[in-house]
Design an enzyme around this catalytic site. Structure first.
Site, short mmCIF file in Angstrom:
data_model
loop_
_atom_site.label_atom_id
_atom_site.label_comp_id
_atom_site.label_asym_id
_atom_site.label_seq_id
_atom_site.Cartn_x
_atom_site.Cartn_y
_atom_site.Cartn_z
N GLU A 1 0.83 -1.22 0.00
CA GLU A 1 0.00 0.00 0.00
C GLU A 1 0.86 1.26 0.00
OE1 GLU A 1 -0.53 -2.60 1.96
OE2 GLU A 1 -2.64 -3.22 1.75
N PHE B 1 -11.79 -7.87 13.68
CA PHE B 1 -10.66 -8.28 12.84
C PHE B 1 -10.34 -7.17 11.83
CE2 PHE B 1 -9.10 -10.47 8.94
CZ PHE B 1 -7.86 -10.81 9.44
N GLN B 2 -9.09 -6.79 11.79
CA GLN B 2 -8.59 -5.73 10.89
C GLN B 2 -9.29 -4.39 11.11
OE1 GLN B 2 -8.38 -7.41 6.87
NE2 GLN B 2 -6.32 -8.09 7.38
N LYS C 1 -17.65 -1.61 5.65
CA LYS C 1 -17.99 -2.60 4.62
C LYS C 1 -19.49 -2.62 4.32
CE LYS C 1 -16.99 -7.34 3.30
NZ LYS C 1 -16.26 -8.57 3.67
N MET D 1 23.65 9.77 3.63
CA MET D 1 23.46 11.05 4.32
C MET D 1 23.68 10.90 5.82
SD MET D 1 23.11 14.13 3.76
CE MET D 1 22.24 14.83 2.36
C1 LIG Z 1 11.88 6.04 6.00
C2 LIG Z 1 13.11 6.76 6.43
N1 LIG Z 1 13.91 6.23 7.39
C3 LIG Z 1 15.04 6.88 7.77
C4 LIG Z 1 15.39 8.07 7.21
C5 LIG Z 1 16.65 8.81 7.66
N2 LIG Z 1 17.59 8.94 6.54
C6 LIG Z 1 17.71 10.06 5.79
S1 LIG Z 1 18.78 9.91 4.54
C7 LIG Z 1 19.17 8.34 4.99
C8 LIG Z 1 20.16 7.55 4.20
C9 LIG Z 1 19.60 7.11 2.91
O1 LIG Z 1 20.45 6.16 2.34
P1 LIG Z 1 20.35 5.85 0.80
O2 LIG Z 1 18.95 5.58 0.42
O3 LIG Z 1 21.34 4.81 0.45
O4 LIG Z 1 20.74 7.25 0.15
P2 LIG Z 1 22.16 8.00 0.16
O5 LIG Z 1 22.10 9.02 1.25
O6 LIG Z 1 23.21 6.97 0.42
O7 LIG Z 1 22.27 8.61 -1.19
C10 LIG Z 1 18.44 7.95 6.12
C11 LIG Z 1 18.56 6.65 6.80
C12 LIG Z 1 14.51 8.59 6.23
N3 LIG Z 1 14.73 9.76 5.63
N4 LIG Z 1 13.41 7.90 5.85
#
Ligand SMILES: Cc1ncc(C[n+]2csc(CCOP(=O)(O)OP(=O)(O)O)c2C)c(N)n1
Ligand SMILES: [Mg+2]
Length: 577
Positions: free
Chosen positions: A62, A124-125, A174, A483
């Site tokens: 989803e 349920f659900q 539903k 990042m």
């Molecule tokens: C759902 C979610 N969980 C955690 C984060 C925190 N976060 C921001 S950037 C990042 C790293 C992302 O890694 P990647 O997708 O490999 O991208 P890169 O920065 O390496 O280009 C994280 C964990 C987020 N933005 N979204």
């Protein structure tokens, strides 16, 4: 035909089940595609969808459905429509709803609910979807009476798409989908408590015209409000007429042409030196459709400290929220810009200001050191830009690759940039690309994703393959949550706590598993070769680029700092005399 007979026929025609009403309403709204996933509570609805002629995309999660709907909405400007079942189906869309709420994307989302007789019994659900989604929707409804369903759907489309766009959710028990009622959809929406202000106040417009004529250092900060209002042409005309340089927020990119001499680049944490310094030094700041997000302003103490601030926004709640505002203009961006152009005020004298801005642009451009033995991620984006003639729709996840895409893909046109700005949702890019491609079948769609984020939603490759969408998936593979790694390097003394992910699936084999071509590249030359191959293929392709793993995104405004305190800015060339 006698009058009675006509009435009988009309009656026959308008009495229908809730499920059928929903389908008819979607047809009346000219909905081209819905994204969804079935389950117990929406079975009657899916039964009526069967052979209804309505185009439904079965995503594999989803979350994929709602991000696809967001991508569709961002590119088409029309509302994205989603169906999810009750309980876990509904809770799986919570991230997407929040994302759409933060980025002002129009969605109409239908969730199934347990029957009204058992609501509140932990059936349920069952989940309290109204309670859960109240703060993350523009509005939400639960349908308790079948006869209200048409009116509610009509209102939902109206609320999602007018004023500041946003997601509207309709929770349908539903038994309401199987109950019969009158279907009357041709009714006017009447919502006395919801009347968005579209036209600007003339007094405030005149104050802004006057402020521009007095200004020596004006700048426009243009956000996604410009794109939502389809006001790119007006923005350009106004900036040219009044001599006002423009900076963009992350979400606003493409609203003003990147190659225009008045454009200074993106502002904020990873903005250009010229854009951030313009915001710091300006004497008049005109915010058009941006919400002064903290990633743009940095420390508010140092944000536009010398400026008179004007703010044009369709949402009055945004004005003065973060930054004290002298000239508030509650309006649709297009309406306000048209009025400002019409006023033909005295343009600002920016001779000295422009010389300063051009000096900053020339001396401190975006900068990286090339290294052909590896793939520099910035170079990769530049190669994609060149090979797509700057004309592709780019979708991204969140992280370093997102910032490089924003910096190095020079958006000259509106509605080409699909990214998760406010919520910063990893896993957004791939499903969003599905929606974007369905909104514009002829566009080249490139989904630039992180190796981390890709692994959050890559199940949607199945949809790309099934629909043969010619999306090019570009994994910027730095074997890291890049990042996070960058912040740990800079602010946590290189303690890389759970941010390195050297254990990866073989992404090329993964492409094979989904029956689509997959290529890997580890050097600049290989990168160019596989990109050319990929763009020559009229179908989906997955590309795994092993980029230089310890590359950082610069410039950077460290958290808590003012936007003028950028690090990673390198002077290039000599100061002109
Ligand atoms: C759902 C979610 N969980 C955690 C984060 C925190 N976060 C921001 S950037 C990042 C790293 C992302 O890694 P990647 O997708 O490999 O991208 P890169 O920065 O390496 O280009 C994280 C964990 C987020 N933005 N979204
Ligand atoms: Mg990564």
């Amino acid at each position: 035909m006698s009058r009675m007979k006509v009435e009988e026929r009309t009656c026959e025609k308008t009495k229908m089940s809730g499920a059928l009403m929903l389908i008819e309403a979607l047809k009346s709204e000219k909905v081209e595609v819905i994204f969804g996933y079935p389950g117990g509570a929406v079975l009657p609805l899916y039964d009526k969808l069967y052979q209804s002629g309505v185009f439904h995309v079965l995503t594999r999660h989803e979350q994929g459905a709602i991000h696809a709907a967001e991508g569709y909405a961002r590119i088409s400007g029309k509302p994205g429509v989603v169906i999810a079942t009750s309980g876990p189906g509904a809770t799986n869309i919570v991230t997407g709803l929040t994302d759409a709420m933060m980025d002002s994307l129009p969605l109409v989302v239908f969730t199934g609910q347990v029957a009204t007789s058992v609501i509140g019994s932990d059936a349920f659900q069952e989940a309290d979807v109204l309670g859960i989604t109240m703060p993350i929707t523009k509005y939400n409804y639960q349908v308790r009476n079948i006869n209200e369903l048409p009116k509610i759907i009509k209102e939902a489309f109206h609320i999602a798409t007018t004023g500041r766009p946003g997601p509207v959710l309709i929770d349908i028990p539903k038994n309401i989908t199987t109950a019969e009622g009158e279907f009357d959809y041709e009714q006017e929406v009447h919502l006395p408590g919801y009347q968005p202000t579209i036209q600007p106040n003339h007094l405030q417009i005149r104050r802004l015209v006057e402020a521009v004529s007095q200004s020596k250092k004006p700048v426009i900060l243009a956000g996604a409000g410009v794109l939502h209002a389809n006001a790119s042409n007006e923005l350009r005309e106004y900036a040219e007429q009044q001599n006002i340089p423009v900076v963009h927020t992350l979400l606003g990119l493409g609203g003003f042409p990147a190659d225009h001499p008045l454009f200074l680049g993106m502002a904020g944490m990873h903005g250009t030196y010229a854009a951030n310094m313009a915001l710091y030094e300006c004497d008049l700041l005109i915010n058009i459709g941006a919400r002064f997000d903290d990633r743009v302003t940095g420390n508010l103490k140092y944000f536009a400290p010398k400026a008179t601030v004007a703010h044009i926004d369709i949402d009055p709640a945004e004005i003065g929220k973060n930054v004290p505002t002298k000239i508030p203009i509650v309006s649709d961006a297009k309406a306000a810009l048209k009025e400002l152009i019409h006023q033909q005020g005295k343009p600002a004298d920016i001779t000295a200001w422009m010389a300063q801005l051009n000096e900053w642009k020339r001396r401190f451009p975006l900068y990286y050191e090339d290294d052909a033995q590896t793939i520099k991620p910035q170079k990769l984006i530049e190669m994609i830009y060149e090979l797509t003639n700057g004309d592709a729709i780019i979708t991204t996840d969140v992280g370093q690759h997102q910032m490089w895409a924003a910096q190095y893909y020079k958006f000259n046109k509106p509605h080409r940039w699909v990214t998760s700005g406010g919520l910063g949702t990893m896993g957004f890019g791939l499903p969003a690309a599905i929606g974007a491609q369905l909104a514009d079948r002829n566009a080249t769609v490139v989904s630039i994703v992180g190796d981390g984020g890709f692994q959050m939603t890559f199940q949607e490759l199945a949809v790309i393959q099934e629909l043969r969408l010619p999306i090019k998936v570009v994994i910027v593979n730095n074997q890291a949550l890049g990042m996070v790694r960058q912040w740990q390097e800079l602010f946590y003394e290189k303690r890389y706590s759970h941010s390195l992910i050297p254990t990866q699936p073989d992404f090329v084999k993964l492409a094979e598993a989904y029956n689509m071509p997959g290529f890997r590249a580890k050097t600049e030359a290989e990168a160019m070769e596989v990109l050319k191959k990929a763009f020559a293929i009229d179908g989906p392709v997955l590309l795994d680029f092993h980029v230089k793993a310890d590359e950082n995104v610069y410039p950077m405004v460290a958290p808590g700092k003012g936007i003028h305190e950028m690090v990673g800015v390198k002077p290039c060339g000599e100061l002109s005399q």
